[in-house]
Design a protein around this motif. Structure first.
Motif: not given
Length: 688
Positions: A439-451
């Protein structure tokens, strides 16, 4: 010859409400053709019983000069003749008599000869009773009666706009209106009852959208009473199917809306509950317009009481049970996609225990539905597996679910319900080290959900980060740690104490993940974390305060500030505050700006800490800029109106000292101001 108006007088309601107040809601009607007028009505069966009343009616319609007494007597005699005929079974020929003498037309003329706001209540009340009595006449009068009923309803509700109308008169008028409407339906309890009811309903629904709250409420109550009346007449079978679908939906929505305006102890609330129960008993007829009902539930949930919240969710539960597919599609495509209330409805729907298996099965079909995929502009393959996130985490299901490419598509959709599913899937996968590393490749997208600043989404994203970061080597974790640490700072002040605590503790883990050659970049973020952590050490939630103290100590060790590290070990908030304010002026300015939002924090002790911090910042930094001091004074003035009286006093004292600096910019006066003002402030802050 004029054309007869339609049996359902729609055209009258097509204009806006303001244009209706000075004109009738109905068009002229065509008088039915009858036999040549006889000299008298001696042939009428009821004549023998009510000779005087019949003769007066005939004389009245021939005489064009009528005074108020004659008008009232005419209406009274219509009531007498029709009532006697009904009670003694003498209705034969009465329809011909009424038609010859244009009784419906004459009553309507009496209603319309005065302006709608004219308080001629005696005549109008008697006209309502006469209309009710006339309802017993056979169907030859059907068209004329609907036109007359429209005039009655119009006059009554425009009259209710008058705020000076006596309460007792209002009650009497509405009671007579109810009698009239029920009489019209009782006279045709056969096949034509539903057509008449639909016509009456259309008239009443028009007034439920009036600008007058009184008119809205009374029009809705008339509908409730008629529905209840028909329910009692047709209790053996569901009768909703006989009413037009749009009217059924309108009744349900108006009922739900009116329930918000009444206490459960009001009679009106009881009516509303009764009507809603009728709808719930026959959802296939009453609740079939899922998108409109769902939109209303969504709009209402944001400002309703706990009892209303439960009632709305009971309706949602019925929709889920009766129309699961339509409901799921409507949530995804008809409601605001990035709205927290939409997500609440989505979560509630998927977690209903009574029909969860059916809902979850339907979810699989919905995510393959062409309408949904077209709405999100994705293909059916991309959404085909994410439904597994709601299933039990079996090995085979998790293997199928662990598809980073498809999950990335879902994470990038602008929809909180879809993000919730995707993050739920990632949470399950991140609990297993082998899958979590993928899932490492998905972490930037997960980070964007904090917005999106949604508690449910944020908590799931934090769980994914907590799990995955632990599986990574420093070189893998360092880039994401640097970016994520910056995103976590706003979460320290999140409304949810759980989000605060978890984000603070995760921040500590991220500091430990940074490789040594990147620590310089991380230090900038760590310095910006000091003020939020200092304030949160005074948080009323003990676990948040404790986590803040622990992480503040870790920050001092990361920055290698030995003196501050010693103060943090002792959790000496006063001296930590002073230490930070004795640093370079550039840093103090930054710290001061960070403290301002805490003046409006929900917790009184944090507001107090902010006032103290601002006062000491000006004292230690020696701020002389008039513009800056005025900015701080303006911010503090809000606190002088605080509910906490001691905080008001502290804010007022601080403002006084700030103003003294503006008035005395010369160094000598500054010294005098400090001599007479600042020591007392310093004592309040615990600095001396």
């Amino acid at each position: 010859m004029e054309q007869r108006p339609p049996s359902r007088p729609r055209v009258a309601w097509e204009e806006d409400e303001s244009s209706q107040e000075s004109s009738s809601l109905v068009e002229p009607i065509e008088v039915c053709e009858v036999e040549p007028l006889q000299p008298d009505a001696i042939w009428l069966p009821v004549y023998e019983e009510e000779e005087e009343a019949v003769d007066f009616i005939e004389a009245y319609v021939r005489n064009l000069e009528r005074d108020e007494v004659q008008k009232m007597k005419f209406l009274s005699n219509v009531v007498t003749v029709c009532t006697t005929a009904q009670e003694k079974g003498l209705l034969e020929g009465l329809d011909i008599f009424c038609c010859r003498n244009k009784l419906a037309e004459n009553i309507q003329a009496l209603l319309e000869e005065k302006p709608v706001d004219y308080l001629c209540t005696d005549v109008w009340q008697e006209a309502l009773l006469a209309t009710a009595a006339l309802s017993n006449v056979e169907t030859a009068l059907e068209g004329e009666m609907l036109s007359l009923v429209a005039a009655c309803i119009s006059r009554v509700f425009f009259l209710l706009r008058n705020e000076d109308l006596d309460t007792q008169i209002t009650v009497m008028i509405l009671e007579n209106l109810d009698i009239m409407l029920k009489s019209l339906l009782i006279s045709s309890l056969g096949s034509s009852v539903w057509e008449k009811f639909q016509s009456i309903l259309e008239m009443l629904l028009y007034f439920t959208t009036s600008s007058s709250i009184v008119v809205q409420a009374n029009a809705t109550e008339r509908i409730w009473k008629l529905v209840g009346f028909l329910h009692s007449c047709f209790c053996e079978e569901p009768f909703g199917k006989y009413i037009q679908p749009s009217q059924r939906t309108a009744i349900v929505l108006r009922t739900l809306e009116m329930m918000r305006n009444y206490s459960m102890y009001d009679d009106e609330y009881g009516y509303a509950e009764f009507i809603l129960d009728i709808a719930i008993q026959d959802p296939a007829s009453w609740l079939m317009d899922v998108p409109n009902i769902l939109r209303f539930i969504h709009e209402s949930l944001s400002n309703c009481t706990t009892a209303e919240h439960l009632k709305l969710f009971s309706v949602l539960c019925i929709l889920a049970n009766e129309f699961p597919r339509e409901l799921l599609i409507s949530i995804l495509t008809d409601l605001p996609t990035l709205d927290s209330t939409t997500l609440d409805i989505w979560k509630a729907t998927l977690s209903l225990p009574m029909n969860s298996e059916e809902i979850l099965q339907e979810l699989q079909n919905v995510l393959r539905d062409k309408r949904v995929c077209s709405f999100f502009e994705v293909n059916t393959v991309d959404l085909s597996t994410v439904h597994l996130a709601m299933m039990r985490p079996k090995d085979q299901a998790l293997v199928e679910l662990c598809d980073p490419e498809r999950l990335q598509v879902c994470l990038r959709l602008q929809s909180l319900p879809m993000l919730s599913l995707a993050l739920r899937a990632l949470t399950m996968l991140s609990e297993r080290p082998k899958m979590g590393r993928k899932l490492l490749v998905l972490l930037p997208d997960v980070m964007n959900t904090l917005l999106y600043d949604n508690r449910h989404i944020t908590e799931k994203a934090l769980t994914v980060f907590e799990n995955v970061i632990g599986y990574l080597e420093k070189t893998e974790a360092s880039p994401i740690a640097l970016a994520l640490a910056e995103r976590l700072l706003p979460l320290f002040n999140n409304e949810s104490s759980e989000v605060q605590e978890r984000s603070i503790l995760l921040f500590k883990d991220l500091m430990e993940c940074v490789v040594w050659w990147k620590k310089g970049e991380m230090k900038k973020t760590v310095r910006r974390a000091l003020i939020p952590l200092l304030f949160r050490m005074s948080d009323e939630t003990e676990s948040v305060a404790k986590a803040s103290a622990v992480v503040l100590l870790a920050c001092t060790m990361f920055l290698k500030w030995k003196q501050l590290e010693h103060l943090a070990q002792n959790e000496d908030i006063t001296r930590i505050r002073e230490y930070l304010l004795k640093q370079k002026s550039r840093r103090v300015d930054e710290y001061l700006q960070q403290s301002l939002p805490y003046l409006e924090d929900a917790q009184a002790n944090l507001r107090q800490e902010a006032v103290k911090f601002i006062g000491l910042a000006v004292y230690h930094a020696g701020i002389q800029s008039e513009e800056k001091l005025n900015e701080l004074i303006q911010a503090l003035q809000l606190v002088t109106k605080d509910v906490d009286s001691s905080l008001c006093v502290l804010a007022a004292q601080t403002i006084l000292c700030l103003r003294s600096r503006i008035k005395r910019p010369i160094p000598l006066w500054v010294q005098l101001a400090e001599l007479f003002c600042w020591p007392c402030i310093a004592r309040a802050y615990g600095s001396v």
